[in-house]
Design an enzyme around this catalytic site. Structure first.
Site, PDB file in Angstrom:
ATOM      1  N   GLU A 107       0.810  -1.221   0.000  1.00 11.55           N
ATOM      2  CA  GLU A 107       0.000   0.000   0.000  1.00 11.55           C
ATOM      3  C   GLU A 107       0.838   1.264   0.000  1.00 11.55           C
ATOM      4  O   GLU A 107       0.393   2.312  -0.473  1.00 11.55           O
ATOM      5  CB  GLU A 107      -0.973   0.009   1.175  1.00 11.55           C
ATOM      6  CG  GLU A 107      -2.107  -1.004   1.062  1.00 11.55           C
ATOM      7  CD  GLU A 107      -1.764  -2.373   1.619  1.00 11.55           C
ATOM      8  OE1 GLU A 107      -0.564  -2.636   1.892  1.00 11.55           O
ATOM      9  OE2 GLU A 107      -2.689  -3.198   1.800  1.00 11.55           O
TER      10      GLU A 107
ATOM     11  N   GLN B 232      -8.709  -5.922  12.331  1.00  7.76           N
ATOM     12  CA  GLN B 232      -8.159  -4.944  11.378  1.00  7.76           C
ATOM     13  C   GLN B 232      -8.705  -3.538  11.584  1.00  7.76           C
ATOM     14  O   GLN B 232      -8.905  -2.791  10.635  1.00  7.76           O
ATOM     15  CB  GLN B 232      -8.358  -5.419   9.939  1.00  7.76           C
ATOM     16  CG  GLN B 232      -7.568  -6.688   9.673  1.00  7.76           C
ATOM     17  CD  GLN B 232      -7.404  -7.005   8.202  1.00  7.76           C
ATOM     18  OE1 GLN B 232      -8.288  -6.755   7.402  1.00  7.76           O
ATOM     19  NE2 GLN B 232      -6.253  -7.571   7.856  1.00  7.76           N
TER      20      GLN B 232
ATOM     21  N   MET C 135      24.526   8.647   1.334  1.00  9.32           N
ATOM     22  CA  MET C 135      24.332   9.923   2.014  1.00  9.32           C
ATOM     23  C   MET C 135      24.683   9.795   3.503  1.00  9.32           C
ATOM     24  O   MET C 135      25.274  10.698   4.095  1.00  9.32           O
ATOM     25  CB  MET C 135      22.879  10.381   1.836  1.00  9.32           C
ATOM     26  CG  MET C 135      22.575  11.748   2.380  1.00  9.32           C
ATOM     27  SD  MET C 135      23.626  13.025   1.677  1.00  9.32           S
ATOM     28  CE  MET C 135      22.670  13.547   0.279  1.00  9.32           C
TER      29      MET C 135
HETATM   30  C1  LIG Z   1      18.560  14.326   1.127  1.00 10.26           C
HETATM   31  C2  LIG Z   1      17.851  15.626   0.876  1.00 10.26           C
HETATM   32  C3  LIG Z   1      18.587  16.774   0.643  1.00 10.26           C
HETATM   33  C4  LIG Z   1      17.955  17.978   0.336  1.00 10.26           C
HETATM   34  N1  LIG Z   1      18.717  19.054   0.019  1.00 10.26           N
HETATM   35  C5  LIG Z   1      18.118  20.170  -0.469  1.00 10.26           C
HETATM   36  C6  LIG Z   1      18.876  21.268  -0.967  1.00 10.26           C
HETATM   37  O1  LIG Z   1      20.097  21.265  -0.973  1.00 10.26           O
HETATM   38  N2  LIG Z   1      18.205  22.335  -1.474  1.00 10.26           N
HETATM   39  C7  LIG Z   1      16.845  22.381  -1.520  1.00 10.26           C
HETATM   40  O2  LIG Z   1      16.290  23.345  -2.021  1.00 10.26           O
HETATM   41  N3  LIG Z   1      16.110  21.377  -1.022  1.00 10.26           N
HETATM   42  C8  LIG Z   1      16.700  20.269  -0.512  1.00 10.26           C
HETATM   43  N4  LIG Z   1      15.918  19.234  -0.061  1.00 10.26           N
HETATM   44  C9  LIG Z   1      14.460  19.380  -0.076  1.00 10.26           C
HETATM   45  C10 LIG Z   1      13.949  20.111   1.158  1.00 10.26           C
HETATM   46  O3  LIG Z   1      13.901  19.193   2.225  1.00 10.26           O
HETATM   47  C11 LIG Z   1      12.532  20.689   0.913  1.00 10.26           C
HETATM   48  O4  LIG Z   1      11.660  19.678   0.491  1.00 10.26           O
HETATM   49  C12 LIG Z   1      12.518  21.749  -0.148  1.00 10.26           C
HETATM   50  O5  LIG Z   1      13.577  22.652   0.008  1.00 10.26           O
HETATM   51  C13 LIG Z   1      11.203  22.522  -0.089  1.00 10.26           C
HETATM   52  O6  LIG Z   1      10.977  23.172  -1.290  1.00 10.26           O
HETATM   53  P1  LIG Z   1      10.087  24.468  -1.397  1.00 10.26           P
HETATM   54  O7  LIG Z   1      10.551  25.503  -0.448  1.00 10.26           O
HETATM   55  O8  LIG Z   1      10.035  24.810  -2.826  1.00 10.26           O
HETATM   56  O9  LIG Z   1       8.668  24.067  -0.820  1.00 10.26           O
HETATM   57  P2  LIG Z   1       7.554  22.996  -1.195  1.00 10.26           P
HETATM   58  O10 LIG Z   1       7.607  21.913  -0.195  1.00 10.26           O
HETATM   59  O11 LIG Z   1       7.540  22.643  -2.621  1.00 10.26           O
HETATM   60  O12 LIG Z   1       6.298  23.877  -0.807  1.00 10.26           O
HETATM   61  C14 LIG Z   1       5.663  24.693  -1.718  1.00 10.26           C
HETATM   62  C15 LIG Z   1       5.330  26.056  -1.127  1.00 10.26           C
HETATM   63  O13 LIG Z   1       4.573  26.738  -2.102  1.00 10.26           O
HETATM   64  C16 LIG Z   1       3.290  27.060  -1.608  1.00 10.26           C
HETATM   65  N5  LIG Z   1       2.308  26.862  -2.673  1.00 10.26           N
HETATM   66  C17 LIG Z   1       1.734  25.713  -3.093  1.00 10.26           C
HETATM   67  N6  LIG Z   1       0.895  25.942  -4.101  1.00 10.26           N
HETATM   68  C18 LIG Z   1       0.934  27.274  -4.338  1.00 10.26           C
HETATM   69  C19 LIG Z   1       0.273  28.135  -5.264  1.00 10.26           C
HETATM   70  N7  LIG Z   1      -0.587  27.677  -6.179  1.00 10.26           N
HETATM   71  N8  LIG Z   1       0.540  29.447  -5.205  1.00 10.26           N
HETATM   72  C20 LIG Z   1       1.395  29.953  -4.290  1.00 10.26           C
HETATM   73  N9  LIG Z   1       2.062  29.176  -3.398  1.00 10.26           N
HETATM   74  C21 LIG Z   1       1.831  27.861  -3.433  1.00 10.26           C
HETATM   75  C22 LIG Z   1       3.057  26.165  -0.427  1.00 10.26           C
HETATM   76  O14 LIG Z   1       2.176  26.785   0.478  1.00 10.26           O
HETATM   77  C23 LIG Z   1       4.482  25.998   0.125  1.00 10.26           C
HETATM   78  O15 LIG Z   1       4.813  27.051   0.996  1.00 10.26           O
HETATM   79  C24 LIG Z   1      16.545  18.032   0.293  1.00 10.26           C
HETATM   80  C25 LIG Z   1      15.805  16.896   0.569  1.00 10.26           C
HETATM   81  C26 LIG Z   1      16.435  15.689   0.836  1.00 10.26           C
HETATM   82  C27 LIG Z   1      15.601  14.487   1.086  1.00 10.26           C
HETATM   83  C1  LIG Z   2      12.673   5.370   4.781  1.00 10.15           C
HETATM   84  C2  LIG Z   2      13.966   6.059   5.073  1.00 10.15           C
HETATM   85  N1  LIG Z   2      14.816   5.529   5.984  1.00 10.15           N
HETATM   86  C3  LIG Z   2      15.996   6.132   6.242  1.00 10.15           C
HETATM   87  C4  LIG Z   2      16.353   7.291   5.601  1.00 10.15           C
HETATM   88  C5  LIG Z   2      17.678   7.979   5.909  1.00 10.15           C
HETATM   89  N2  LIG Z   2      18.539   8.000   4.700  1.00 10.15           N
HETATM   90  C6  LIG Z   2      18.646   9.088   3.922  1.00 10.15           C
HETATM   91  S1  LIG Z   2      19.623   8.862   2.595  1.00 10.15           S
HETATM   92  C7  LIG Z   2      19.955   7.269   3.053  1.00 10.15           C
HETATM   93  C8  LIG Z   2      20.854   6.402   2.220  1.00 10.15           C
HETATM   94  C9  LIG Z   2      20.282   6.039   0.903  1.00 10.15           C
HETATM   95  O1  LIG Z   2      21.081   5.055   0.313  1.00 10.15           O
HETATM   96  P1  LIG Z   2      20.979   4.700  -1.227  1.00 10.15           P
HETATM   97  O2  LIG Z   2      19.563   4.515  -1.607  1.00 10.15           O
HETATM   98  O3  LIG Z   2      21.905   3.603  -1.546  1.00 10.15           O
HETATM   99  O4  LIG Z   2      21.428   6.055  -1.914  1.00 10.15           O
HETATM  100  P2  LIG Z   2      22.890   6.748  -1.983  1.00 10.15           P
HETATM  101  O5  LIG Z   2      22.908   7.794  -0.917  1.00 10.15           O
HETATM  102  O6  LIG Z   2      23.915   5.708  -1.778  1.00 10.15           O
HETATM  103  O7  LIG Z   2      22.922   7.353  -3.349  1.00 10.15           O
HETATM  104  C10 LIG Z   2      19.305   6.954   4.250  1.00 10.15           C
HETATM  105  C11 LIG Z   2      19.408   5.656   4.947  1.00 10.15           C
HETATM  106  C12 LIG Z   2      15.411   7.822   4.687  1.00 10.15           C
HETATM  107  N3  LIG Z   2      15.641   8.961   4.042  1.00 10.15           N
HETATM  108  N4  LIG Z   2      14.261   7.174   4.425  1.00 10.15           N
END
Ligand SMILES: Cc1cc2nc3c(=O)[nH]c(=O)nc-3n(C[C@H](O)[C@H](O)[C@H](O)COP(=O)(O)OP(=O)(O)OC[C@H]3O[C@@H](n4cnc5c(N)ncnc54)[C@H](O)[C@@H]3O)c2cc1C
Ligand SMILES: Cc1ncc(C[n+]2csc(CCOP(=O)(O)OP(=O)(O)O)c2C)c(N)n1
Ligand SMILES: [Mg+2]
Lengths: 164, 572
Positions: free
Chosen positions: B50, B113, B479
């Site tokens: 799911e 469930q 990472m």
């Molecule tokens: C491993 C990892 C590393 C990351 N590193 C980075 C990084 O280096 N740089 C980075 O930027 N991000 C990074 N992120 C992502 C980060 O965590 C956030 O998800 C991201 O920065 C949020 O993007 P955003 O501010 O565009 O907001 P979003 O989450 O896209 O939110 C959208 C915003 O727009 C508004 N909005 C929605 N619809 C409308 C509309 N029609 N009109 C006006 N406003 C609207 C919402 O209210 C909200 O405030 C990383 C994520 C991961 C998992």
């Molecule tokens: C469900 C979940 N568990 C744990 C994490 C923490 N986490 C972030 S990146 C990462 C490693 C991902 O490994 P892989 O998919 O091999 O990607 P790589 O960084 O090696 O490119 C982990 C464990 C997460 N983001 N999501």
């Protein structure tokens, strides 16, 4: 800063838990919360007392407004308003001295003695939070057996009002 | 028309224009599944878990312009779906999740469930409902679709007890064409005075920058944003979620900002005097140290959600409204304005930016014997003409995808930004492919993430989804390993991926094609071969350099100008 926020919310199952859940999930504090239906059976009115910096209060009101069930909201603290709370307090009143003292304090604070037993008095008191607090302080050495407070309720003064 | 609850539910979905439902059956939704069986207008995609149903609906929503629809059973069906619901919630993706529930008479009795679905999903959905009467199904679903798709979009959960869909109980049905909710009226049009103030602030800037986010994509405002940026001639940077909102191959684009953003984007943020934030939410991955965020800037912020404004960073000119609507008005004002940006200052600003850009901060070793992950993505970009739909999992590969696949169009990059959910990539790609049959869809993943929803290879075979899986196999939770190298003295605690399966055989056993690539010389050929197989899923297992890190990097708690740079970039 302490803020009193009044909320009109759809009278639906779970509405209260949406508000409470928001506060616990976001780490905001709730000092008191009171809820009851209004003259319109489809709406409940909540009064919520919270504390936080201006920035936090702004987030709190925005997040509350964002809840789909919240119809309207007013931060009473932003204008003149009346605040009231009811307290029921049971104290020991076994000796003559204790009885007289409790009766005297109840009069001074414009309270009522609702119930009397051989060794207890139960007093009802209405006022703002500070008044109720000072009554408790004034009791001094008299042992308190039980307090129940409903939490603050508030209403804006004058023509300002929170309605649909 | 008198229909049973189950008939109403399915008829409503048809009337609402739903073409596809992602789901998995079970006891409490059997009446509904029986109705699905009797019709062929709505396509049902049977996933293998799911969580994948919700991710697939998410990928479908992001690339079809329609809400994703999910159908799961009570109890474990719901708890499995929660990760997918939370993922969609964090990224503001429109989705309606219909969950079965135990019969109303036994709710609260720890029935078989039973879980408190409304309770569990309350903090990770935009809103949720429990339907207690078949007569309420249509109006509740109408509200759910309305809430999911308007304002700041998000997932809405509708919990339906089994007795409510009882085929024996018939009630009247007519499709509710419209719905109004007195407590929900998101604001679309921005305040005219605020927009005027914003325009005059922008025109007074010496060092302006546009910081664009996911809101631009959600609003369908890429064209307006592009027009605005070009008209002003100002630099544009984007969040991970905003990529594709402005063409990445354009000179005015500085790349992504934030933790793994480019040197030029982060330096420009640090030095700007006017920041134009558009549909972005000042996430901590983007701002770095809040106290030193854009220290000299006045900030304009356009967002449809008032709660996004001044949440972490205080802004000077807030504009609540839909990005496209507000930008359209701004463009109108600018066209009729006599004043313009000071071109001398703007030229100096660009000279400074070009000097930052010259660091070549994304440089990597091109002469390595080992496959560099960045190289694979650059080649992927070339071979797909930059026009594929790309989904990712979470980790280093996700950041390289963001840095090296240059998105020129919106809704092409599908990634879990807010929740960072490993396991998202493959099921999301299924949803993308279903919404866009005939288009190239690639899932960029890692050997860790892909194993979190690997069972969906079976779904892909059943529905003949010709995805291309780009597994950047570094044998590490890369990472995590990178953080351990930088911040934990290279103590690689439980980040090595031991006992990996043979991905080629695994793909083959699911009926797909698998290719393992070990040498840089074979990268391009393998990619070409894979994309030439138009009707087959191809699993490309690239054995990459295990030690590669993502650069630049702003460590947690550091500011934009304090980046760790790649040893390959040019120091200035
Ligand atoms: C491993 C990892 C590393 C990351 N590193 C980075 C990084 O280096 N740089 C980075 O930027 N991000 C990074 N992120 C992502 C980060 O965590 C956030 O998800 C991201 O920065 C949020 O993007 P955003 O501010 O565009 O907001 P979003 O989450 O896209 O939110 C959208 C915003 O727009 C508004 N909005 C929605 N619809 C409308 C509309 N029609 N009109 C006006 N406003 C609207 C919402 O209210 C909200 O405030 C990383 C994520 C991961 C998992
Ligand atoms: C469900 C979940 N568990 C744990 C994490 C923490 N986490 C972030 S990146 C990462 C490693 C991902 O490994 P892989 O998919 O091999 O990607 P790589 O960084 O090696 O490119 C982990 C464990 C997460 N983001 N999501
Ligand atoms: Mg890995």
């Amino acid at each position: 800063m302490r803020h009193i926020i009044s909320i009109l919310i759809e009278n639906e199952a779970g509405a209260l838990s949406r508000v409470a859940g928001l506060f616990s999930a976001r780490g905001y504090n709730i000092e008191s919360l009171s809820v009851a239906p209004t003259e319109d059976a489809s709406l409940s009115r909540m009064t919520l007392v919270t504390r936080g910096s201006e920035q936090i209060i702004e987030q709190i009101t925005k997040q509350l407004n964002k809840l789909v069930d919240v119809v309207k909201l007013l931060d009473l603290t932003e204008g003149e308003h009346i605040e009231r709370e009811i307290m029921l307090i049971k104290v020991r009143a076994a000796s003559n001295g204790e009885r007289e003292e409790v009766k005297r304090l109840a009069d001074i604070f414009r309270g009522h003695i609702l119930d009397v037993s051989r060794v207890t008095y139960t007093v009802e008191l209405t006022g703002d939070t500070r008044k109720l607090d000072s009554f408790i302080r004034a009791l001094g050495d008299i042992p308190i057996l039980e307090t129940v407070r409903c939490g603050s309720m508030g209403i804006p003064r004058g023509e300002r009002s929170l309605h649909l | 028309m008198e229909l049973s609850g189950a008939e109403i539910l399915v008829q409503f979905l048809k009337d609402e224009g739903v073409e596809c439902v992602f789901g998995y059956p079970g006891g409490s939704v059997l009446h509904i599944y029986d109705e699905l069986y009797k019709q062929d207008e709505i396509k049902h995609i049977l996933v293998r878990h799911e969580q994948a149903a919700a991710h697939a609906a998410d990928g479908y929503a992001r690339t079809s312009g329609k809400p994703g629809v999910v159908l799961v059973t009570s109890g474990p069906g719901v708890t499995n779906a929660v990760t997918g619901i939370a993922t969609a919630y964090m990224d503001s993706i429109p989705m309606v999740v219909i969950t079965g529930q135990v019969p109303t008479a036994v709710i609260g009795s720890d029935a078989f469930q039973e879980v408190d679905t409304v309770g569990i999903t309350r903090p990770c959905s935009k809103h949720n409902f429990l339907v207690k009467d078949a007569r309420d199904i249509a109006s509740t679903l109408k509200k759910a679709f309305h809430l999911a798709t308007t304002g700041r979009p998000g997932p809405v959960v509708v919990d339906v007890p089994k007795d409510v869909t009882d085929p024996g109980v018939k009630v009247p049905y007519s499709y509710p064409e419209t719905i109004s909710m007195r407590s929900y009226n998101p604001r679309v049009k921005g305040n005219a005075r605020q927009i005027r103030r914003a325009v005059s602030l922008i025109l007074s800037a010496k060092r302006p920058i546009i910081y664009s986010g996911g809101g631009v994509i959600l609003s369908g405002a890429a064209d307006s944003l592009t027009e605005l940026a070009r008209m002003l001639g100002v630099p544009v940077t984007s969040t991970l979620m905003g990529l594709g909102g402005y063409p990445a191959t354009d000179r005015q684009f500085l790349g992504m900002l934030g933790m793994h953003g480019t040197y030029e984007a982060n330096m420009a943020m640090h030095e700007c005097d006017v920041l134009i934030a558009i549909g972005a939410r000042f996430d901590d991955r983007v701002t770095g140290k809040i106290e030193q965020f854009c220290p000299d800037a006045k900030i304009v912020h356009i967002d449809i959600d008032p709660a996004s404004i001044s949440k972490t960073v205080k802004v000077d000119i807030p504009i609540v409204g839909d990005v496209d609507s507000v930008l359209t008005e701004m463009l109108q004002l600018l066209r009729n304005s006599d004043s313009a940006l000071d071109q001398e200052e703007l030229k100096l600003w660009w000279e400074l930016i070009e000097r930052w850009r010259a660091t070549n901060c994304l440089a990597y070793d091109h002469d390595s014997e080992l496959i560099k992950p960045q190289f694979v993505i650059e080649k992927l970009w070339e071979i797909t003409g930059g026009d594929a739909f790309i989904t990712t999992d979470v980790g280093q590969h996700q950041m390289w995808a963001a840095q090296f696949y240059r998105f020129d169009k919106p809704n092409r990059f599908v990634t879990s930004g807010g929740l960072g959910t490993m396991g998202f990539g493959l099921p999301a790609a299924m949803g993308v492919q279903i919404a866009n049959p005939g288009s190239s869809v690639a899932c960029i993943t890692g050997e860790g993430s892909i194993q979190m929803c690997i069972q969906e290879l079976s779904t892909c075979f059943q529905y003949m989804l010709p995805l291309k899986i780009i597994n950047l196999n570094n044998r590490y939770l890369g990472m995590v390993r990178q953080w351990q190298e930088f911040f934990y003295g290279s103590r690689y605690s439980h980040s090595y991926m031991d006992a990996l399966p043979d991905f080629v055989k695994l793909a083959e056993s699911y009926g797909h094609v698998g290719i393992c690539i070990q040498s840089p010389a074979d990268v391009e050929g393998a990619l070409r071969e894979a994309f030439s197989m138009k009707d087959r899923l191809v699993f490309l297992d690239f054995i990459t350099d295990q030690t590669e890190n993502v650069y630049p990097m702003i460590a947690a708690g550091k500011a934009h100008h304090e980046m760790e740079m790649s040893p390959k970039s040019v120091l200035i």
